[in-house]
Design an enzyme around this catalytic site. Structure first.
Site, PDB file in Angstrom:
ATOM      1  N   LYS A   1      41.452  54.927  45.787  1.00  0.00           N
ATOM      2  CA  LYS A   1      42.144  54.897  44.491  1.00  0.00           C
ATOM      3  C   LYS A   1      41.275  55.414  43.343  1.00  0.00           C
ATOM      4  CE  LYS A   1      45.170  51.189  46.028  1.00  0.00           C
ATOM      5  NZ  LYS A   1      45.644  49.821  45.852  1.00  0.00           N
TER       6      LYS A   1
ATOM      7  N   ASP B   1      50.156  49.211  40.954  1.00  0.00           N
ATOM      8  CA  ASP B   1      49.721  47.905  41.486  1.00  0.00           C
ATOM      9  C   ASP B   1      49.766  46.835  40.400  1.00  0.00           C
ATOM     10  OD1 ASP B   1      49.166  48.721  44.094  1.00  0.00           O
ATOM     11  OD2 ASP B   1      47.107  49.290  43.606  1.00  0.00           O
TER      12      ASP B   1
HETATM   13  P1  NDP Z   1      37.760  45.710  47.124  1.00  0.00           P
HETATM   14  O1  NDP Z   1      36.958  46.100  48.334  1.00  0.00           O
HETATM   15  O2  NDP Z   1      37.776  46.614  45.948  1.00  0.00           O
HETATM   16  O3  NDP Z   1      37.239  44.262  46.605  1.00  0.00           O
HETATM   17  C1  NDP Z   1      37.053  43.201  47.500  1.00  0.00           C
HETATM   18  C2  NDP Z   1      36.716  41.928  46.718  1.00  0.00           C
HETATM   19  O4  NDP Z   1      36.737  40.870  47.657  1.00  0.00           O
HETATM   20  C3  NDP Z   1      35.324  41.908  46.077  1.00  0.00           C
HETATM   21  O5  NDP Z   1      35.413  41.240  44.848  1.00  0.00           O
HETATM   22  C4  NDP Z   1      34.493  41.103  47.089  1.00  0.00           C
HETATM   23  O6  NDP Z   1      33.412  40.405  46.504  1.00  0.00           O
HETATM   24  C5  NDP Z   1      35.524  40.122  47.573  1.00  0.00           C
HETATM   25  N1  NDP Z   1      35.257  39.568  48.884  1.00  0.00           N
HETATM   26  C6  NDP Z   1      35.290  40.228  50.075  1.00  0.00           C
HETATM   27  N2  NDP Z   1      35.032  39.369  51.086  1.00  0.00           N
HETATM   28  C7  NDP Z   1      34.849  38.142  50.509  1.00  0.00           C
HETATM   29  C8  NDP Z   1      34.568  36.854  51.047  1.00  0.00           C
HETATM   30  N3  NDP Z   1      34.416  36.647  52.352  1.00  0.00           N
HETATM   31  N4  NDP Z   1      34.454  35.829  50.180  1.00  0.00           N
HETATM   32  C9  NDP Z   1      34.613  36.025  48.854  1.00  0.00           C
HETATM   33  N5  NDP Z   1      34.886  37.232  48.286  1.00  0.00           N
HETATM   34  C10 NDP Z   1      34.999  38.276  49.118  1.00  0.00           C
HETATM   35  O7  NDP Z   1      39.215  45.411  47.674  1.00  0.00           O
HETATM   36  P2  NDP Z   1      40.620  45.702  46.959  1.00  0.00           P
HETATM   37  O8  NDP Z   1      40.639  45.072  45.620  1.00  0.00           O
HETATM   38  O9  NDP Z   1      40.954  47.142  47.076  1.00  0.00           O
HETATM   39  O10 NDP Z   1      41.630  44.934  47.962  1.00  0.00           O
HETATM   40  C11 NDP Z   1      41.586  43.528  48.045  1.00  0.00           C
HETATM   41  C12 NDP Z   1      42.772  43.021  48.865  1.00  0.00           C
HETATM   42  O11 NDP Z   1      43.985  43.336  48.197  1.00  0.00           O
HETATM   43  C13 NDP Z   1      42.872  43.630  50.245  1.00  0.00           C
HETATM   44  O12 NDP Z   1      43.049  42.570  51.153  1.00  0.00           O
HETATM   45  C14 NDP Z   1      44.112  44.500  50.177  1.00  0.00           C
HETATM   46  O13 NDP Z   1      44.766  44.555  51.425  1.00  0.00           O
HETATM   47  C15 NDP Z   1      44.946  43.759  49.140  1.00  0.00           C
HETATM   48  N6  NDP Z   1      45.928  44.607  48.430  1.00  0.00           N
HETATM   49  C16 NDP Z   1      47.254  44.251  48.461  1.00  0.00           C
HETATM   50  C17 NDP Z   1      48.202  45.001  47.791  1.00  0.00           C
HETATM   51  C18 NDP Z   1      49.649  44.623  47.864  1.00  0.00           C
HETATM   52  O14 NDP Z   1      50.507  45.441  47.482  1.00  0.00           O
HETATM   53  N7  NDP Z   1      50.001  43.419  48.273  1.00  0.00           N
HETATM   54  C19 NDP Z   1      47.848  46.185  46.990  1.00  0.00           C
HETATM   55  C20 NDP Z   1      46.425  46.456  46.988  1.00  0.00           C
HETATM   56  C21 NDP Z   1      45.515  45.680  47.696  1.00  0.00           C
HETATM   57  P3  NDP Z   1      31.932  41.085  46.296  1.00  0.00           P
HETATM   58  O15 NDP Z   1      32.047  41.941  45.073  1.00  0.00           O
HETATM   59  O16 NDP Z   1      31.021  39.929  46.133  1.00  0.00           O
HETATM   60  O17 NDP Z   1      31.668  41.897  47.542  1.00  0.00           O
END
Ligand code: NDP
Length: 275
Positions: A63, A99
């Protein structure tokens, strides 16, 4: 016939073709929506051009590339710094983000949450947090939102925009009415998005728990459900962002948002053998 696609990596799991093609079928639109695995984000636009598609959705992890490679970005996308929808207009590539509005549209039926805690600080958290101000202007939410992330690294984006932040090392001791999980914790693991004691404390004071993950009950939603909260998974957001993208792909469409969303949601819920 118009050809459209969703571009991402991985992409095989994407439900977008199912939703959009069901809509074309029902509304008699002469179009096909497919999906394409993209290997390299730097070449996203080249791949898009080579595919010959009229428009596309862009999903994880491209994105930001879609934002950078658009000729122009409109609406929320500029503030979010991420684009999930590309539309050609007079030979130029216009980028949008559906989104953000999709998320807030998906929880529009909630009874005006008084404030919100956003767990996570990735792309989805940006979309949700940037949309909060508009949702508040519309009277859909009140108060403020706070972004809480595991690590502090990604919090600068929010702080720079005047959004309050916290990290696991410095938790905020206050109640939140709406807790939103935008992390990927629970997508494929049994992880909670926050240590269980702290999460339980926040949930105890909340009315609503929303996860953006769809297709499975995450440990976060399970815990919230067990605690008697009103819960919602990411399916409605998926449908809403798709319905909003459709209106950008086909601006002359006469169907309204609710009608589009209903058809898309029905398609998602049909048993596999009847799709
Ligand atoms: P990103 O990779 O940009 O961000 C992931 C975030 O999750 C970070 O803040 C990371 O923290 C945190 N994180 C990952 N693992 C853990 C954990 N075990 N414990 C705590 N925090 C954690 O992901 P996106 O924002 O692109 O996507 C996030 C979710 O949103 C995905 O599951 C995706 O499938 C879903 N999604 C759903 C949509 C829908 O239409 N329903 C649309 C878009 C996304 P840190 O910075 O510390 O690594």
């Amino acid at each position: 016939m118009k050809l459209l696609a969703v571009l991402g990596n991985p992409i095989a799991h994407s439900k977008s073709p199912l939703m959009h093609n069901a809509l074309y079928d029902r509304l008699g639109i002469d179009a096909i929506y497919t999906r394409r695995l993209i290997a390299n984000g730097e070449r996203l636009r080249e791949d898009f051009d080579a595919l010959g598609v009229a428009a596309a959705n862009i999903t994880v992890p491209f994105k930001e590339f879609a934002f950078a490679q658009a000729d122009e970005v409109r609406g929320d996308a500029a503030a979010i710094g991420a684009v999930n929808t590309w539309v050609r207009e007079d030979g130029r590539l216009i980028g949008y983000n559906t989104d953000s509005a999709g998320f807030w549209q998906a929880i529009a039926h909630f009874d005006t949450p008084t404030n919100a805690l956003i767990l996570g600080a990735g792309g989805t958290a940006r979309a949700v947090a940037v949309g909060f101000a508009k949702a508040r202007e519309n009277g859909q939410v009140r108060g403020e939102c706070i972004v809480l992330n595991r690590s502090a690294d990604r919090l600068a984006f929010f702080a720079d925009r005047g959004i309050k932040t916290a990290s696991w090392d410095h938790l905020i001791d206050q109640p939140f009415d709406l807790i939103i999980n935008t992390t990927s914790a629970g997508l494929k693991s049994d992880d909670l998005p926050l240590e269980v004691a702290a999460l339980s404390r926040y949930l105890a004071a909340a009315r609503y728990a929303v996860d953006v993950i769809y297709g499975r009950e995450t440990p976060f939603l399970r815990l919230a459900h067990e605690m008697g909260k009103t819960v919602q998974d990411g399916e409605a957001m998926l449908v809403a962002q798709g319905a909003l993208a459709h209106k950008l792909f086909f601006p002359d469409t006469s169907a309204d948002f609710a009608a589009i969303a209903r058809i898309m949601q029905t398609a998602l819920r049909l048993p596999t053998q009847w799709r």
